[in-house]
Motif scaffolding. Structure first.
Motif, short mmCIF file in Angstrom:
data_model
loop_
_atom_site.label_atom_id
_atom_site.label_comp_id
_atom_site.label_asym_id
_atom_site.label_seq_id
_atom_site.Cartn_x
_atom_site.Cartn_y
_atom_site.Cartn_z
N TRP A 95 0.79 -0.99 -0.16
CA TRP A 95 0.07 0.10 -0.06
C TRP A 95 0.89 1.51 0.16
O TRP A 95 1.96 1.23 0.30
N TYR A 104 -5.58 5.91 0.47
CA TYR A 104 -4.90 4.51 0.72
C TYR A 104 -5.10 3.92 -0.64
O TYR A 104 -6.17 3.32 -1.15
N THR A 105 -4.09 3.35 -1.21
CA THR A 105 -3.86 2.55 -2.50
C THR A 105 -3.31 1.30 -2.29
O THR A 105 -2.20 1.18 -1.78
N PHE A 106 -3.85 0.15 -2.61
CA PHE A 106 -3.52 -1.20 -2.06
C PHE A 106 -3.05 -1.84 -3.62
O PHE A 106 -4.26 -1.61 -4.59
N THR A 156 -5.63 -3.15 -8.32
CA THR A 156 -5.60 -1.80 -7.37
C THR A 156 -6.80 -1.55 -6.87
O THR A 156 -7.87 -1.37 -7.40
#
Length: 543
Positions: A95, A104-106, A156
Motif C-alpha cells: 500500500w 490509501y492505495t492497495f 488496484t
C-alpha cells in the motif's frame, strides 16, 4: 516465542481418574467415526488436532466465534496483517498513503488465486471489505469516514476517506475478532446478515466440504497453487508455508479422552488443555505443553439490553456487584499461576489498562449493594435466561458460578444447558427470552482483540448494528470518536479511562479476569508459530 510449561505443580488435583482408560480402542473408535482412518490417505502427512470447539458456523463475518475465525484463517487470506509487534505488514497487498492521509492505495501481489482457479481481483477485495465493514466494530468506524472504496483496475484498490483515520491499517490488519477475509466477489455480495453458502478462499488450505461433519470433524488439504510471501512468519503476517498434506480437526468434548489420545499418538494437538490435567501431559517425554501468547484471554459476561430485566441499568449494576472475579477464576482455572484478577476492560498488561469502576469485581463482590440495587430497581422476579455451554472447557464454569451468585442476591435464574455452537447461533436471536431468546451468556476474548476501543466488539454502542446484546449507547460512541481523534498516546489513554468508567457504570459487559490457556502438541510437530490464533502453516510433522 512459545513458552514451554514445565512440571512444577505436583499439588494439582487430577480429575476423573475413571477416564484414564478411555484411550486406545475408544479413541480409535472416535477417530474412525470421524473418517480419520482412511487407507487411501495413510501415506499423506496429516496433522490431527482437537480444537476448543466443534465447527458449525462457516461464515467468519457473521460471527465472532473463535473456531469460525480459526477456520477462516485456514482457507482465506487477508490484505494486510499485524505482526507480533502489532505492526501492519503486507499480506495480499502492498500500500501507499497520500500526503494528506485521505487516500490509501492497495496493490495486489502476483500469484493470488482462489481455490476454484480464478484469480483474486481488486473487485473481490472491495466487496469483501464492504461486507466486513457492515459487521465489524472497527470497520464501521472506518466506513463512517469513507468517501469511496473502489477497484481502479484488477490489481488496484483505492480507498478514499473524508477525514484521516490514523488506525486504518491496524484495524484492517487486526488478527481478530472479525478480520476482513477476502472472498470472491459473488460470495462477498451476500447480505451481511445472511450466512454465505459457498466456501472458496485463496488461503493456504482448501476446505474439503465433502468430509465436513458439522460439530464433529473438518478436513483441510494443502492448496498446491498457494504462493506464500517470502518473509518469515510473524503472527498472521509473513510467509504461510504449508509443510503437511492435510489438517483434520476433530471434536472430543471429554478432556481426559483427548489427553489420552495425544499421549497414545492418535492425535497430534490439543488447542486448550484443562489446567488440572496438565501434569499428565507434562510428565510425558513425547508431548510439549506451552502457551502461545503471554497476555492470554479475558473472560466476561454479556447481557441482553433489549429485554427485561437487563434493559434496566440498575439491574445490570446489581448483577455486576453480585459477581466476584476470584470466585469465577478459581472455579474456571483453579491454579493462580494461570489466572489474574483484572478489572481492566482492555486487559492488564496493555497500554490502556485501567481498573476504574471494577472495585467490587476484583475485591470479591458486594452482595448487599446488589440486593439494594435490585430493590431500588423494583425487580419483579423476571427470569434471567442464562445460556450455559457444556462442551467447552474454558466456558463451563462461568455460568454455574454466576447463577449461584445471582440467586444469592435475589435474581430468578433459568440456566439452560446447550453446546457452544448452539449458543453461538442462539445469541444472534433478538427474540424474547421466553420465546427462544436469552438474557445472559459468558464468553472469552483474546486480550489482543479487546485491547483498544477501535477493535473491541464489546464496546460497540450502535444497538442493532453492534455485537450480541445490542446496547444503544450514544455516549460510548462519542467516546470512541474522541479516541480516534486523540493525537497522542497520552490523550488516547485519557479517553480510554473514560471509556473504562462508562463501560462499568453502565455495565456494557462484565470483565471477569484473565487466564492462560495452554496448548499441548506432540513433539513430532515443529515450527508452530507463537501467536494468539492457532495456525497450521509453517508446521511440520516428523514421521
Amino acid at each position: 516465542m512459545l513458552k514451554v510449561l514445565g512440571l512444577r505443580r505436583p499439588d494439582i488435583h487430577v480429575a476423573r481418574p475413571w477416564a484414564k482408560a478411555a484411550t486406545g480402542f475408544l479413541a480409535a473408535a472416535l477417530l474412525a467415526g470421524t473418517s480419520l482412518v482412511q487407507p487411501a490417505a495413510a501415506k499423506e502427512k496429516t496433522i490431527v488436532g482437537v480444537m476448543h470447539s466443534g465447527l458449525r458456523v462457516l461464515d467468519p463475518i457473521i460471527t465472532t466465534a473463535h473456531i469460525t475465525r480459526d477456520h477462516a484463517y485456514m482457507i482465506y487470506d487477508v490484505l494486510i496483517a499485524v505482526d507480533e509487534n502489532f505492526t501492519p505488514r503486507p499480506q495480499m497487498a502492498d500500500w501507499t498513503i497520500s500526503d494528506d492521509k485521505l487516500t490509501y492505495t492497495f496493490t495486489l501481489r502476483d500469484g493470488l488465486k482462489f481455490h476454484d482457479g480464478n484469480p483474486v481481483t481488486a473487485a473481490d477485495a472491495v466487496a469483501s471489505l464492504k461486507r466486513w465493514g457492515k459487521r465489524d466494530s472497527g470497520g464501521q468506524l472506518i466506513f463512517d469516514v469513507t468517501e469511496s472504496l473502489e477497484a481502479k483496475d484488477p490489481k488496484t484498490i483505492v480507498w478514499k476517506l473524508k477525514k484521516p483515520f490514523p488506525a486504518l491499517l491496524e484495524t484492517v490488519g487486526k488478527q481478530s475478532a472479525v478480520p476482513p477475509f477476502i472472498m470472491p466477489e459473488r460470495v462477498a455480495n451476500t447480505p451481511p446478515d445472511k450466512a454465505i453458502t459457498e466456501y472458496v478462499g485463496s488461503g493456504p488450505f482448501v476446505f474439503v466440504e465433502s468430509e465436513y461433519q458439522p460439530g464433529v470433524s473438518v478436513t483441510y488439504k494443502k492448496f498446491a497453487d498457494y504462493v506464500p510471501r517470502k518473509e518469515e512468519p510473524s503472527w498472521m503476517a509473513g510467509g504461510k508455508v504449508v509443510k503437511v498434506d492435510q489438517v483434520k480437526w476433530i471434536t472430543m468434548p471429554d478432556a481426559q479422552t483427548a489427553i489420552n489420545a495425544l499421549l497414545s499418538g492418535e492425535i497430534d494437538y490439543i488447542e486448550q488443555v484443562q489446567i488440572d490435567l496438565l501434569p499428565l501431559l507434562q510428565a510425558s517425554d513425547d508431548v510439549v505443553v506451552e502457551t502461545r501468547d503471554d497476555l492470554g484471554y479475558q473472560t466476561m459476561g454479556r447481557m441482553n439490553f433489549k429485554h427485561p430485566p437487563f434493559d434496566n441499568v440498575k439491574i445490570r449494576q446489581a448483577a455486576l456487584k453480585a459477581l466476584s472475579q476470584k470466585d469465577v477464576l478459581n472455579t474456571l482455572i483453579g491454579n493462580p499461576d494461570y489466572y489474574k484478577v483484572c478489572g481492566a476492560i482492555f486487559g492488564c498488561g496493555t497500554p490502556l489498562a485501567d481498573e476504574s469502576g471494577a472495585e467490587t469485581l476484583i475485591k470479591g463482590g458486594d452482595k448487599e449493594a446488589a440486593k439494594k440495587l435490585l430493590k431500588e430497581a423494583g425487580y419483579d422476579g423476571t427470569p434471567v435466561v442464562l445460556m450455559q455451554p457444556t462442551d467447552v472447557v474454558t466456558l463451563t464454569a462461568q455460568p454455574v458460578v454466576a447463577a449461584q451468585a445471582l440467586r444469592e442476591v435475589g435474581f430468578n435464574v433459568d440456566m439452560q444447558p446447550m453446546d457452544w455452537q448452539t449458543l453461538v447461533t442462539r445469541r444472534a436471536s433478538q427474540a424474547k427470552p421466553s420465546e427462544g431468546g436469552w438474557n445472559l451468556f459468558f464468553t472469552n476474548w483474546m486480550v489482543p482483540e479487546i485491547n483498544s476501543p477501535l477493535i473491541s466488539p464489546m464496546l460497540n454502542g450502535r444497538g442493532d448494528q453492534g455485537w450480541f446484546g445490542w446496547p444503544k449507547d450514544d455516549k460510548l460512541e462519542e467516546l470512541r470518536a474522541e479516541f480516534i481523534a486523540a493525537d497522542t498516546p497520552e490523550k488516547q489513554r485519557e479517553v480510554a479511562i473514560q471509556i473504562q468508567k462508562h463501560t462499568l457504570e453502565n455495565v456494557i459487559y462484565i470483565p471477569l479476569g484473565q487466564y492462560a490457556a495452554p496448548q499441548a502438541r506432540s513433539k513430532k510437530l515443529t515450527g508452530m508459530i507463537p501467536a494468539p490464533v492457532p495456525v497450521f502453516w509453517n508446521v511440520d510433522k516428523a514421521d
